[in-house]
Enzyme design. Structure first.
Site, mmCIF file in Angstrom:
data_model
loop_
_atom_site.group_PDB
_atom_site.id
_atom_site.type_symbol
_atom_site.label_atom_id
_atom_site.label_comp_id
_atom_site.label_asym_id
_atom_site.label_seq_id
_atom_site.Cartn_x
_atom_site.Cartn_y
_atom_site.Cartn_z
ATOM 1 N N ARG A 185 11.103 16.412 24.692
ATOM 2 C CA ARG A 185 10.959 17.823 24.329
ATOM 3 C C ARG A 185 10.849 18.067 22.831
ATOM 4 N NH1 ARG A 185 16.897 18.657 24.975
ATOM 5 N NH2 ARG A 185 17.650 19.891 23.217
ATOM 6 N N GLY B 201 -4.364 -7.564 -21.380
ATOM 7 C CA GLY B 201 -2.931 -7.527 -21.167
ATOM 8 C C GLY B 201 -2.188 -7.818 -22.457
ATOM 9 N N TYR C 297 -9.965 -2.030 -26.550
ATOM 10 C CA TYR C 297 -9.288 -2.930 -25.605
ATOM 11 C C TYR C 297 -10.276 -3.455 -24.558
ATOM 12 C CZ TYR C 297 -6.506 -4.606 -21.723
ATOM 13 O OH TYR C 297 -6.009 -5.380 -20.717
#
Length: 507
Positions: free
Chosen positions: A285, A50, A43
């Site tokens: 806090r 693709g 490939y």
């Protein structure tokens, strides 16, 4: 490569150094591929790309095939990526090639090294990648530069690549076997952007902790919110790190209260109604509990980026050690995309917390100790930082809009060959936008903290580390009584926060 090394190259002007022993492996991989390809179908070497992979390419066109993927995929649009992002992407690409699984000629790495060290930046547009075969479009723009085409940013100007290469005595990349596909195929752009994001996000979290400690000093909070005993019994590592940082920043403060002195002493606690809040608002806090998950998120993102930059992320994998070539999907960007979204959401939360802390400082009926909007002028005539809250609130709102995960926005394309994609580069760019916004909100908060410190005359009572920040901000934005434009001061404060890296808070 470590992220620390990469930060040195990106932000401290250190050179990119490639070890010779690593290049030996790259050369071995290249030589194996050259000898392996004969009479095989592989490939992207003798097939199309693709969905075009079903067509074999004649041997006489193999070199043209590699040039074609570069030129045909340089289709990006939008603003160019910043120099530091492109620099980071090129470093990440070198990290991939040094795994010696790409089959490229070693000269490609040396050319990328030269571009990084000579500060030559290819034109790479923001938009174009779906993050599935990696960053095909953006990497094609980098590859276009490598073959001596397109344009580059050099010494502050956009110029033709061929012209700059000639001036710097650089030779364009040659095509040997699969250099075109190797350079364009992988996750290096989304990784590069995310590395820059990581650097700024980690620094911003440290400033957020400093701001959290500072606002608790202004509020004269009880110090047990950051105590070892409070935080260690919740078995979350990030929470304990944040509590440790808060204790470090607050060390030496004369502003914080001791609960055992104020409320546990029978001789002092006979009031029926306590003017001072027994417990501070959550945005004050609960800082260990809010910023702890952000710390853990950034820690995990750092690990993923560290792994990715030291991974082979293209396809196919050329394994000279097993004498074989393996086809798969290491170019898929899900790891980076998901982490970018998580970091983005964490930074949205940080911006939201900073905005709520601003609201505490500006809202006199909530804090009970400060003038409205920290206004030291004439109420009604002067406005203090009233309009700064508009900016912080609107910027935070945009962050909340951008919080939607991009990772889940896959759209099939490429003739459905890419039927599920990561959108990783989009995720990284959206994360960058949120981090930029969060710095702007934090800049307004730091100016407000300095003004609140002056309102209550606390400059000599806050801890030494807070006083350092107070003095730095006051160099940028002196105490104000009369109304004044703030836009320049906010921008200068943002620059200060971005460029003065906090190094003393370590896990």
């Amino acid at each position: 490569m470590t992220l620390s090394n990469i930060y040195g190259i990106l932000f401290n002007g250190e050179p990119l150094v490639v070890k010779q022993e690593e290049m030996t492996d790259v050369a071995d991989c290249y030589e194996f591929l050259k000898g392996f390809v004969d009479e095989k179908v592989i490939y992207g070497i003798n097939t199309g790309f693709g969905p075009m992979a079903q067509w074999r390419v004649d041997d006489k066109h193999l070199k043209a095939l590699q040039y074609n993927i570069i030129r045909s995929h340089a289709t990006g649009v939008g603003a160019p990526l910043s120099d530091v992002e492109v620099r980071s992407a090129m470093i990440a690409r070198v990290g991939t090639f040094l795994q010696a699984r790409s089959g490229i000629n070693p000269e490609v790495i040396y050319l990328l090294q030269e571009l990084v060290n000579k500060e030559i930046y290819p034109f790479v547009p923001e938009h174009g990648s779906v993050g599935a075969s990696g960053d095909l479009v953006q990497l094609a723009h980098i590859a276009l530069c490598l073959i001596g085409e397109g344009k580059v940013h050099y010494k502050g100007e956009w110029r033709q690549t061929a012209e700059v290469f000639k001036e710097c005595r650089l030779k364009p990349m040659d095509i040997y076997v699969r250099e075109g596909l190797s350079v364009t195929n992988g996750t290096s752009v989304m990784t590069g952007i995310s590395i820059v994001n990581q650097y700024y996000a980690e620094n911003l979290l440290r400033y957020a902790v400093i701001a959290g400690a500072w606002i608790n000093e202004i509020a004269a909070s009880f110090d047990d919110y950051m105590s070892v005993e409070e935080n260690i019994c919740r078995r979350q590592p990030g929470q304990q790190v944040i509590a440790l940082w808060l204790r470090d920043v607050s060390n030496g403060s004369a502003c914080l209260k001791k609960r055992e002195h104020e409320l546990y002493d029978p001789a002092r606690n006979h009031e029926k109604y306590f003017e001072h809040k027994v417990q501070a608002y959550y945005s004050l806090r609960c800082i260990p509990q809010i910023y702890g998950p952000i710390y853990d998120t950034l820690k995990n993102a750092s690990d993923v980026l560290q792994n990715e930059v030291n991974s082979a992320c293209d396809n196919p994998i050329v394994d000279y050690t097993t004498k074989n070539i393996y086809h798969g999907g290491n170019f898929h960007g899900d790891y980076i995309s998901l982490e970018a979204d998580k970091v983005k959401i964490a930074m949205v939360r940080l911006a939201m917390t900073a905005e709520r802390q601003l609201n505490y400082l500006f809202h006199d009926r909530i804090n009970g100790i400060l003038p409205p909007f920290l206004n030291l002028g004439v109420l009604g005539l002067n406005y203090g930082m009233q309009a700064c809250q508009f900016t912080a609130t609107s910027t935070t709102a945009e962050c909340q809009t951008l919080a939607m995960p991009n990772y889940v926005h896959s759209i099939p394309n490429n003739n459905d060959n890419q039927d599920i994609v990561s959108m990783g580069t989009n995720s990284a760019l959206l994360c960058k936008r949120v981090i930029d916004n969060a710095y702007q909100v934090m800049s307004i908060l730091f100016i407000a903290l300095a003004q609140a410190t002056d309102c209550l005359e606390l400059a000599e009572k806050v801890s030494l580390k807070i006083r350092e920040q107070y003095c730095a901000i006051r160099e940028i934005c002196p105490k104000f009584v009369e109304d004044t434009p703030f836009y320049d001061k906010i921008a200068q404060t943002e620059k200060y926060l971005r460029t003065n890296i906090i190094r003393y808070l370590q896990s």
